[in-house]
Scaffold this motif. Structure first.
Motif, PDB file in Angstrom:
ATOM      1  N   SER A 150       0.856  -1.215   0.034  1.00 38.75           N
ATOM      2  CA  SER A 150      -0.063   0.154  -0.159  1.00 38.75           C
ATOM      3  C   SER A 150       0.787   1.288   0.043  1.00 38.75           C
ATOM      4  O   SER A 150       0.172   2.346  -0.245  1.00 38.75           O
ATOM      5  CB  SER A 150      -0.895   0.067   1.094  1.00 38.75           C
ATOM      6  OG  SER A 150      -0.087  -0.053   2.242  1.00 38.75           O
ATOM      7  N   ASP A 182      -7.139   4.229  -4.716  1.00 37.23           N
ATOM      8  CA  ASP A 182      -8.482   4.384  -4.147  1.00 37.23           C
ATOM      9  C   ASP A 182      -9.312   5.141  -5.440  1.00 37.23           C
ATOM     10  O   ASP A 182      -8.993   6.246  -5.354  1.00 37.23           O
ATOM     11  CB  ASP A 182      -8.457   5.202  -2.771  1.00 37.23           C
ATOM     12  CG  ASP A 182      -9.619   5.084  -2.137  1.00 37.23           C
ATOM     13  OD1 ASP A 182     -10.803   5.239  -2.921  1.00 37.23           O
ATOM     14  OD2 ASP A 182      -9.728   5.284  -0.899  1.00 37.23           O
ATOM     15  N   SER A 184     -12.581   5.684  -4.680  1.00 32.78           N
ATOM     16  CA  SER A 184     -13.807   6.255  -3.991  1.00 32.78           C
ATOM     17  C   SER A 184     -14.461   7.352  -4.481  1.00 32.78           C
ATOM     18  O   SER A 184     -15.671   7.758  -4.430  1.00 32.78           O
ATOM     19  CB  SER A 184     -13.961   5.902  -2.646  1.00 32.78           C
ATOM     20  OG  SER A 184     -12.704   6.687  -2.149  1.00 32.78           O
ATOM     21  N   ASP A 202     -14.037   0.044  -3.301  1.00 35.23           N
ATOM     22  CA  ASP A 202     -13.414   0.846  -4.239  1.00 35.23           C
ATOM     23  C   ASP A 202     -12.160   1.278  -3.735  1.00 35.23           C
ATOM     24  O   ASP A 202     -11.662   2.421  -3.918  1.00 35.23           O
ATOM     25  CB  ASP A 202     -14.100   1.928  -4.685  1.00 35.23           C
ATOM     26  CG  ASP A 202     -14.954   2.765  -3.685  1.00 35.23           C
ATOM     27  OD1 ASP A 202     -14.476   2.512  -2.304  1.00 35.23           O
ATOM     28  OD2 ASP A 202     -16.009   3.356  -3.838  1.00 35.23           O
ATOM     29  N   LYS A 203     -11.431   0.584  -2.588  1.00 32.97           N
ATOM     30  CA  LYS A 203     -10.259   0.836  -2.128  1.00 32.97           C
ATOM     31  C   LYS A 203      -8.869   0.377  -2.951  1.00 32.97           C
ATOM     32  O   LYS A 203      -7.914   0.738  -2.744  1.00 32.97           O
ATOM     33  CB  LYS A 203     -10.101   0.435  -0.764  1.00 32.97           C
ATOM     34  CG  LYS A 203     -11.065   0.985   0.262  1.00 32.97           C
ATOM     35  CD  LYS A 203     -10.864   2.405   0.600  1.00 32.97           C
ATOM     36  CE  LYS A 203     -12.146   2.874   1.275  1.00 32.97           C
ATOM     37  NZ  LYS A 203     -11.970   4.567   1.629  1.00 32.97           N
TER      38      LYS A 203
END
Length: 338
Positions: A150, A182, A184, A202-203
């Motif tokens: 990440s 991401d 979102s 939606d991450k």
């Protein structure tokens, strides 16, 4: 003026074709024999939307002992600000010591956020690993044969031992690295071309062009970006559009479009008698009166030449009169000698 407009239009069409080809995502394909990926001096850092790493040609020909191990260390960086990297082993076949259980050859993933690296060897297939029921209802990635980073910087080590392969032994691997972000925020244009790996989650979103392309990019149960997994142990198919294929297809398409446009321009010019098909192409600046005066001048010059050719020729000079000759012998001596 008209020819300049035509050239400008051709340049605009060519630029549009080039931009449309470049807007399609490509996989950068490298192998451990490529100095762009592996360097004995420094660790390569590769920023890309999609990367495929293969074993190269020399590994399966590893029939003699090398002088040193093949140790390749590189870092894959996300192409999205604040995004991460997904790593999925499409297929892998690397050796493990049957006695000690240690990997002879291996692929290893690590990052700053995880203390211990993940090391893989033996036989792994993305279709088989993600076709299991592990984490079937979870948003966590499949642990076997994949890695999810990440912080946007994934360190990778590929180690091939100098020990030669035994008879009929084969090794190989193919790893796909994909940038994710991401998505979102639906109003963010930077993520408008992204699609979630898992619906309504939606991450973790990747480029929508990577869906259903024959390559597993998302490390989740069910091979979510390929709709389904095969339960058979097999090597994944090549991407439908590799970088080389896109270059060839784009070049051919560009040539075809430009050639068609060129033929269309020729037809328009000929139909409307433009450029070299114009009646005054040889003397474009002449008016009708100038052409008429030029025709009259040429006619006068032609008539004068014809008149000179019909004039009588002057008489030839008189023949030269006979010159006085000395008297002959008979006239001087009529009675002969004596």
């Amino acid at each position: 003026m008209f020819s300049s407009a035509v050239i400008t239009l051709i340049l605009i069409i060519s630029l549009f074709i080039v931009v449309s080809e470049q807007s399609r995502p490509d996989y950068k394909i490298l192998n451990i024999e490529d100095p762009k990926l592996c360097s004995p001096i420094t660790k390569r850092k590769i920023r890309t939307d999609g990367l495929i790493v293969k074993e190269g040609r020399s590994i399966n020909k590893h029939s003699i002992t090398w002088t040193a191990n093949n140790h390749c260390n590189f870092e894959v960086q996300s192409s999205y600000r604040g995004g991460g990297i997904l790593a999925v082993i499409q297929h892998l076949n690397l050796r493990r010591n049957s006695t000690t259980g240690e990997c002879i050859d291996y692929v290893e993933f690590s990052s700053r956020e995880v203390m211990l690296p993940y090391r893989y060897c033996d036989i792994i297939s993305a279709d088989v690993a993600m076709g299991t029921t592990e984490n079937a209802t979870s948003h966590l990635p499949i642990l076997r044969g994949s890695y999810m980073n990440s912080d946007g910087e994934l360190n990778t080590v590929i180690h091939i031992s100098k020990i030669p392969l035994s008879y009929e032994e084969h090794t190989g691997f193919e790893i796909v690295f994909t940038s994710y972000a991401d998505c979102s925020d639906k109003e963010d244009r930077r993520t408008s071309n992204l699609k979630p790996c898992i619906e309504k989650f939606d991450k973790v979103c990747i480029n929508k062009e990577y869906f259903s392309d024959g390559v597993v990019n998302c490390p989740f149960y069910g091979c979510t970006d390929e709709l389904s997994c095969s339960t058979e142990l097999k090597e994944p198919v090549e991407p439908r559009w590799s970088a080389e294929s896109k270059v060839i297809i784009g070049s051919i398409s560009s040539i075809f479009v430009l050639f068609t446009f060129f033929i269309l321009c020729l037809w328009v010019f000929k139909k409307h008698k433009l450029l070299c098909w114009a009646e005054d192409f040889a003397h474009p600046c002449e008016t009708t009166s100038n052409r008429n005066s030029r025709v009259m001048e040429l006619s006068e010059q032609t008539g004068a030449r014809l008149a000179r050719s019909t004039d009588p020729q002057p008489n030839a000079p008189p023949a030269e009169e006979e010159k006085d000759l000395p008297p002959s012998y008979d006239s001087l001596f009529p009675d002969g000698p004596g």
